[in-house]
Design an enzyme around this catalytic site. Structure first.
Site, mmCIF file in Angstrom:
data_model
loop_
_atom_site.group_PDB
_atom_site.id
_atom_site.type_symbol
_atom_site.label_atom_id
_atom_site.label_comp_id
_atom_site.label_asym_id
_atom_site.label_seq_id
_atom_site.Cartn_x
_atom_site.Cartn_y
_atom_site.Cartn_z
ATOM 1 N N PRO A 25 46.223 3.337 51.385
ATOM 2 C CA PRO A 25 45.825 1.987 51.004
ATOM 3 C C PRO A 25 46.840 0.901 51.340
ATOM 4 C CG PRO A 25 46.423 3.279 49.068
ATOM 5 C CD PRO A 25 46.367 4.233 50.228
ATOM 6 N N ASN A 26 46.295 -0.234 51.702
ATOM 7 C CA ASN A 26 47.040 -1.467 52.000
ATOM 8 C C ASN A 26 47.814 -1.434 53.322
ATOM 9 O OD1 ASN A 26 46.287 -2.834 49.523
ATOM 10 N ND2 ASN A 26 47.605 -1.355 48.491
ATOM 11 N N ARG A 38 51.818 -7.926 55.311
ATOM 12 C CA ARG A 38 52.167 -7.500 53.956
ATOM 13 C C ARG A 38 53.675 -7.344 53.801
ATOM 14 N NH1 ARG A 38 51.550 -1.341 51.846
ATOM 15 N NH2 ARG A 38 51.954 -1.768 49.665
ATOM 16 N N TYR A 78 58.220 -3.942 54.720
ATOM 17 C CA TYR A 78 57.493 -3.011 55.587
ATOM 18 C C TYR A 78 57.611 -3.331 57.081
ATOM 19 C CZ TYR A 78 55.537 -1.547 51.135
ATOM 20 O OH TYR A 78 55.399 -1.082 49.853
ATOM 21 N N ASN A 138 51.094 8.810 55.542
ATOM 22 C CA ASN A 138 51.694 7.826 54.651
ATOM 23 C C ASN A 138 50.601 7.496 53.645
ATOM 24 O OD1 ASN A 138 52.822 5.736 53.267
ATOM 25 N ND2 ASN A 138 53.324 4.487 55.069
ATOM 26 N N ALA A 171 50.458 3.864 48.098
ATOM 27 C CA ALA A 171 50.615 3.957 46.643
ATOM 28 C C ALA A 171 50.036 5.249 46.070
ATOM 29 C CB ALA A 171 49.955 2.748 45.983
ATOM 30 N N HIS A 218 52.204 8.091 44.713
ATOM 31 C CA HIS A 218 52.781 8.102 43.360
ATOM 32 C C HIS A 218 51.740 8.325 42.268
ATOM 33 C CE1 HIS A 218 55.814 6.289 45.860
ATOM 34 N NE2 HIS A 218 55.082 5.206 46.048
ATOM 35 N N ASP A 271 46.289 17.954 45.932
ATOM 36 C CA ASP A 271 45.508 19.189 45.896
ATOM 37 C C ASP A 271 44.786 19.420 47.222
ATOM 38 O OD1 ASP A 271 46.343 19.721 43.343
ATOM 39 O OD2 ASP A 271 44.430 19.287 42.370
ATOM 40 N N GLU A 326 55.109 14.046 55.169
ATOM 41 C CA GLU A 326 54.953 12.808 54.390
ATOM 42 C C GLU A 326 55.910 11.761 54.947
ATOM 43 O OE1 GLU A 326 55.941 13.413 50.260
ATOM 44 O OE2 GLU A 326 55.923 11.257 49.834
ATOM 45 N N HIS A 350 57.158 7.456 54.896
ATOM 46 C CA HIS A 350 57.131 6.128 54.269
ATOM 47 C C HIS A 350 57.964 5.180 55.109
ATOM 48 C CE1 HIS A 350 55.254 7.744 50.716
ATOM 49 N NE2 HIS A 350 56.102 8.751 50.796
ATOM 50 N N LEU A 351 57.443 3.982 55.300
ATOM 51 C CA LEU A 351 58.201 2.958 56.037
ATOM 52 C C LEU A 351 59.462 2.579 55.272
ATOM 53 C CD1 LEU A 351 54.968 0.983 56.684
ATOM 54 C CD2 LEU A 351 56.461 1.670 58.558
ATOM 55 N N SER A 352 59.292 2.317 53.979
ATOM 56 C CA SER A 352 60.433 1.917 53.151
ATOM 57 C C SER A 352 61.077 3.159 52.540
ATOM 58 C CB SER A 352 59.954 0.967 52.042
ATOM 59 O OG SER A 352 59.051 1.632 51.166
ATOM 60 N N ARG A 355 63.772 1.834 45.689
ATOM 61 C CA ARG A 355 62.876 0.789 45.183
ATOM 62 C C ARG A 355 62.573 1.024 43.694
ATOM 63 N NH1 ARG A 355 58.008 -0.040 49.005
ATOM 64 N NH2 ARG A 355 57.888 -1.930 47.729
ATOM 65 N N ARG A 402 58.196 4.402 42.187
ATOM 66 C CA ARG A 402 58.014 4.905 43.558
ATOM 67 C C ARG A 402 58.887 6.140 43.826
ATOM 68 N NH1 ARG A 402 55.125 0.634 46.017
ATOM 69 N NH2 ARG A 402 55.688 -1.345 45.097
HETATM 70 C C1 DQA Z 1 54.909 3.108 51.250
HETATM 71 C C2 DQA Z 1 55.682 3.074 49.939
HETATM 72 C C3 DQA Z 1 54.745 3.079 48.758
HETATM 73 O O1 DQA Z 1 55.470 3.041 47.548
HETATM 74 C C4 DQA Z 1 53.838 1.865 48.804
HETATM 75 O O2 DQA Z 1 52.919 1.893 47.742
HETATM 76 C C5 DQA Z 1 53.159 1.711 50.114
HETATM 77 C C6 DQA Z 1 53.888 1.982 51.336
HETATM 78 C C7 DQA Z 1 55.839 2.964 52.476
HETATM 79 O O3 DQA Z 1 55.377 3.247 53.572
HETATM 80 O O4 DQA Z 1 56.997 2.560 52.325
HETATM 81 O O5 DQA Z 1 52.013 1.280 50.180
HETATM 82 O O6 DQA Z 1 54.250 4.355 51.358
#
Ligand code: DQA
Length: 139
Positions: A4-5, A12, A17, A69, A72, A75, A82, A93, A95-97, A102, A106
Site C-alpha cells: 500500500p501507498n 509521497r 522514500y 515491499n 505498512a 507491521h 501466513d 523483504e 524497504h526503501l527506508s 524510524r 515500524r
Molecule cells: C516502507 C516502510 C513502511 O514502514 C511504510 O509503511 C511503507 C514503506 C519502506 O519501503 O520504507 O509504506 O515499507
C-alpha cells in the site's frame, strides 16, 4: 511486489522514500533482471487480500521467488505472513527506508520470520539488492 501507498512514490514523503516513481523502480528491476538473465513481473496493490491472492498464485504461475515491499502491512499483516509461509516460495523483504531508525511501530515486521532475508534503508537499491540476493540464493 509492492504494498500500500507505494503507488505514490515520487510524491509521497520524498525526504523518506526518495523521488523515484514506482514505474521507474519497476523499469530498473526489469533491466537488472535482464542482466541477471531472469524475468520479473511487477505488481502493486493497496489491498491486503489482493496481495495475499498474488502470493498464493506465485506457485501456479511458476514464479521462483518473491521480492516484497509490503509497506505498512509489514507491521500489521498476519495474513501476508501466513501467505508467504504457506506457499514456500523463497521471499526477500525490502524497504526503501530503514525501518529500525524510524517510529517504534515500524521496528516490528510480521513477515521477517518467514523470509530468507530483509534489506532495509537503501532506497531503490534495497529492491535491486533484494533481487540480486534472491537470484544468487536460487542459483
Ligand atoms: C516502507 C516502510 C513502511 O514502514 C511504510 O509503511 C511503507 C514503506 C519502506 O519501503 O520504507 O509504506 O515499507
Amino acid at each position: 511486489m509492492h504494498g500500500p501507498n507505494l503507488n505514490l512514490l515520487g510524491l509521497r514523503e520524498p525526504e523518506i522514500y526518495g523521488s523515484t516513481t514506482l514505474v521507474k523502480i519497476d523499469e530498473i528491476l526489469k533491466s537488472d533482471a535482464q542482466k541477471l538473465q531472469v524475468s520479473v513481473t511487477c505488481l502493486q496493490s493497496n489491498h491486503e487480500g489482493v496481495l495475499v491472492d498474488k502470493i498464493h498464485s506465485a506457485r501456479e504461475q511458476q514464479h521462483q521467488g518473491i521480492v516484497i515491499n509490503a509497506g505498512a502491512y509489514t507491521h500489521t499483516s498476519v495474513a501476508i505472513r501466513d501467505a508467504i509461509s504457506a506457499v514456500t516460495v523463497p521471499t526477500v523483504e525490502v524497504h526503501l527506508s530503514n525501518i529500525y531508525t524510524r517510529e517504534e511501530f515500524r521496528h516490528h515486521s510480521y513477515i521477517a520470520p518467514v523470509v530468507i532475508g530483509q534489506i532495509s534503508g537503501f532506497g531503490v537499491d534495497s529492491y535491486r539488492l533484494g533481487l540480486k540476493a534472491l537470484v544468487n540464493y536460487l542459483s
